[in-house]
Scaffold this motif. Structure first.
Motif, PDB file in Angstrom:
ATOM      1  N   GLY A  17       0.821  -1.209   0.000  1.00 37.24           N
ATOM      2  CA  GLY A  17       0.000   0.000   0.000  1.00 37.24           C
ATOM      3  C   GLY A  17       0.846   1.246   0.000  1.00 37.24           C
ATOM      4  O   GLY A  17       0.548   2.221  -0.667  1.00 37.24           O
ATOM      5  N   ALA A  18       1.963   1.209   0.744  1.00 30.42           N
ATOM      6  CA  ALA A  18       2.820   2.380   0.830  1.00 30.42           C
ATOM      7  C   ALA A  18       3.487   2.665  -0.504  1.00 30.42           C
ATOM      8  O   ALA A  18       3.717   3.798  -0.861  1.00 30.42           O
ATOM      9  CB  ALA A  18       3.878   2.177   1.909  1.00 30.42           C
ATOM     10  N   GLN A  19       3.807   1.619  -1.277  1.00 33.35           N
ATOM     11  CA  GLN A  19       4.484   1.822  -2.543  1.00 33.35           C
ATOM     12  C   GLN A  19       3.509   2.088  -3.681  1.00 33.35           C
ATOM     13  O   GLN A  19       3.921   2.352  -4.787  1.00 33.35           O
ATOM     14  CB  GLN A  19       5.351   0.608  -2.849  1.00 33.35           C
ATOM     15  CG  GLN A  19       6.510   0.477  -1.871  1.00 33.35           C
ATOM     16  CD  GLN A  19       7.327  -0.762  -2.106  1.00 33.35           C
ATOM     17  OE1 GLN A  19       7.035  -1.571  -2.961  1.00 33.35           O
ATOM     18  NE2 GLN A  19       8.368  -0.931  -1.322  1.00 33.35           N
ATOM     19  N   ALA A  20       2.214   2.027  -3.397  1.00 37.38           N
ATOM     20  CA  ALA A  20       1.218   2.223  -4.447  1.00 37.38           C
ATOM     21  C   ALA A  20       1.158   3.670  -4.918  1.00 37.38           C
ATOM     22  O   ALA A  20       0.796   3.937  -6.044  1.00 37.38           O
ATOM     23  CB  ALA A  20      -0.154   1.769  -3.963  1.00 37.38           C
ATOM     24  N   ALA A  21       1.516   4.615  -4.058  1.00 37.08           N
ATOM     25  CA  ALA A  21       1.456   6.024  -4.433  1.00 37.08           C
ATOM     26  C   ALA A  21       2.551   6.330  -5.452  1.00 37.08           C
ATOM     27  O   ALA A  21       3.695   5.941  -5.279  1.00 37.08           O
ATOM     28  CB  ALA A  21       1.620   6.907  -3.207  1.00 37.08           C
ATOM     29  N   THR A  22       2.190   7.006  -6.512  1.00 32.08           N
ATOM     30  CA  THR A  22       3.146   7.405  -7.540  1.00 32.08           C
ATOM     31  C   THR A  22       3.722   8.761  -7.169  1.00 32.08           C
ATOM     32  O   THR A  22       2.983   9.675  -6.817  1.00 32.08           O
ATOM     33  CB  THR A  22       2.445   7.503  -8.907  1.00 32.08           C
ATOM     34  OG1 THR A  22       1.869   6.228  -9.209  1.00 32.08           O
ATOM     35  CG2 THR A  22       3.415   7.897  -9.990  1.00 32.08           C
ATOM     36  N   VAL A  23       5.028   8.890  -7.241  1.00 34.63           N
ATOM     37  CA  VAL A  23       5.672  10.161  -6.917  1.00 34.63           C
ATOM     38  C   VAL A  23       5.185  11.229  -7.894  1.00 34.63           C
ATOM     39  O   VAL A  23       5.254  11.042  -9.109  1.00 34.63           O
ATOM     40  CB  VAL A  23       7.211  10.031  -6.969  1.00 34.63           C
ATOM     41  CG1 VAL A  23       7.869  11.384  -6.779  1.00 34.63           C
ATOM     42  CG2 VAL A  23       7.688   9.044  -5.910  1.00 34.63           C
ATOM     43  N   GLY A  43      14.972   7.364  -4.424  1.00 34.90           N
ATOM     44  CA  GLY A  43      14.842   5.979  -3.972  1.00 34.90           C
ATOM     45  C   GLY A  43      13.368   5.643  -3.887  1.00 34.90           C
ATOM     46  O   GLY A  43      12.623   5.848  -4.835  1.00 34.90           O
ATOM     47  N   ASP A  44      12.933   5.168  -2.733  1.00 31.40           N
ATOM     48  CA  ASP A  44      11.520   4.862  -2.520  1.00 31.40           C
ATOM     49  C   ASP A  44      10.741   6.087  -2.051  1.00 31.40           C
ATOM     50  O   ASP A  44       9.528   6.028  -1.907  1.00 31.40           O
ATOM     51  CB  ASP A  44      11.358   3.758  -1.465  1.00 31.40           C
ATOM     52  CG  ASP A  44      11.792   2.402  -1.981  1.00 31.40           C
ATOM     53  OD1 ASP A  44      11.837   2.225  -3.214  1.00 31.40           O
ATOM     54  OD2 ASP A  44      12.073   1.522  -1.155  1.00 31.40           O
ATOM     55  N   GLY A  45      11.429   7.177  -1.762  1.00 27.11           N
ATOM     56  CA  GLY A  45      10.786   8.352  -1.198  1.00 27.11           C
ATOM     57  C   GLY A  45      10.638   9.503  -2.176  1.00 27.11           C
ATOM     58  O   GLY A  45      10.665   9.319  -3.388  1.00 27.11           O
ATOM     59  N   VAL A  46      10.484  10.679  -1.601  1.00 26.96           N
ATOM     60  CA  VAL A  46      10.240  11.898  -2.372  1.00 26.96           C
ATOM     61  C   VAL A  46      11.214  12.979  -1.918  1.00 26.96           C
ATOM     62  O   VAL A  46      11.473  13.130  -0.726  1.00 26.96           O
ATOM     63  CB  VAL A  46       8.794  12.395  -2.133  1.00 26.96           C
ATOM     64  CG1 VAL A  46       8.539  13.697  -2.851  1.00 26.96           C
ATOM     65  CG2 VAL A  46       7.790  11.358  -2.570  1.00 26.96           C
ATOM     66  N   CYS A  47      11.735  13.729  -2.874  1.00 24.18           N
ATOM     67  CA  CYS A  47      12.589  14.886  -2.589  1.00 24.18           C
ATOM     68  C   CYS A  47      11.918  16.128  -3.170  1.00 24.18           C
ATOM     69  O   CYS A  47      11.166  16.032  -4.134  1.00 24.18           O
ATOM     70  CB  CYS A  47      13.953  14.736  -3.257  1.00 24.18           C
ATOM     71  SG  CYS A  47      14.937  13.395  -2.608  1.00 24.18           S
TER      72      CYS A  47
END
Length: 141
Positions: A17-23, A43-47
């Motif tokens: 679920g956490a990885q479902a969001a598209t940056v 990476g897996d996060g957002v900058c």
């Protein structure tokens, strides 16, 4: 054994679920066009990097600097180009971590999440979440 299997399945479901969001990569504007930020995957996060200000110059006509930073060594660095989000990792339908506010030189616990209308909501909190403020970001490009 059943507890371990249940815990593992909940962990996997949470990660999926956490990885479902598209940056939401691109340039986004803060309310009233005060500033623009470029959001990108890290990476897996957002900058997010501050790329523009409605008023980029101080009263002397010089580019604004990070004058309220608690680290005196960083107070002369230009505000445009600053990294604003730190450790924004997937969380629910968005991301959670911290963000730096050059207006007051403070770092806040925060979250970034897509809103249903194509905007993003940036929420910052203090006092363990007792006081929060939300800003709506609008896509520029």
């Amino acid at each position: 054994m059943i507890r371990a299997a249940l815990a593992a399945s909940l962990l996997v479901a949470g990660l999926a679920g956490a990885q479902a969001a598209t940056v939401p990569e691109g340039v986004w504007s803060l309310p009233k066009g005060k500033a623009t930020v470029r959001i990108a995957a890290c990476g897996d996060g957002v900058c997010a990097t501050l790329v523009g200000l409605r008023k980029p110059l101080d009263k002397q006509g010089r580019p604004k600097v990070d004058k309220r930073n608690p680290d005196r060594a960083k107070r002369d660095r230009p505000v445009i180009g600053l990294s604003l989000l730190q450790g924004m990792a997937p969380s629910g339908e968005g991301w959670a971590g911290t963000f730096y506010n050059p207006d007051d030189g403070k770092t806040y616990a925060g979250s970034l999440a897509p809103a249903g209308d194509g905007t993003l909501k940036l929420k910052g909190c203090v006092l363990g979440g007792l006081l929060c403020k939300t800003q709506v970001l609008t896509r520029v490009s």
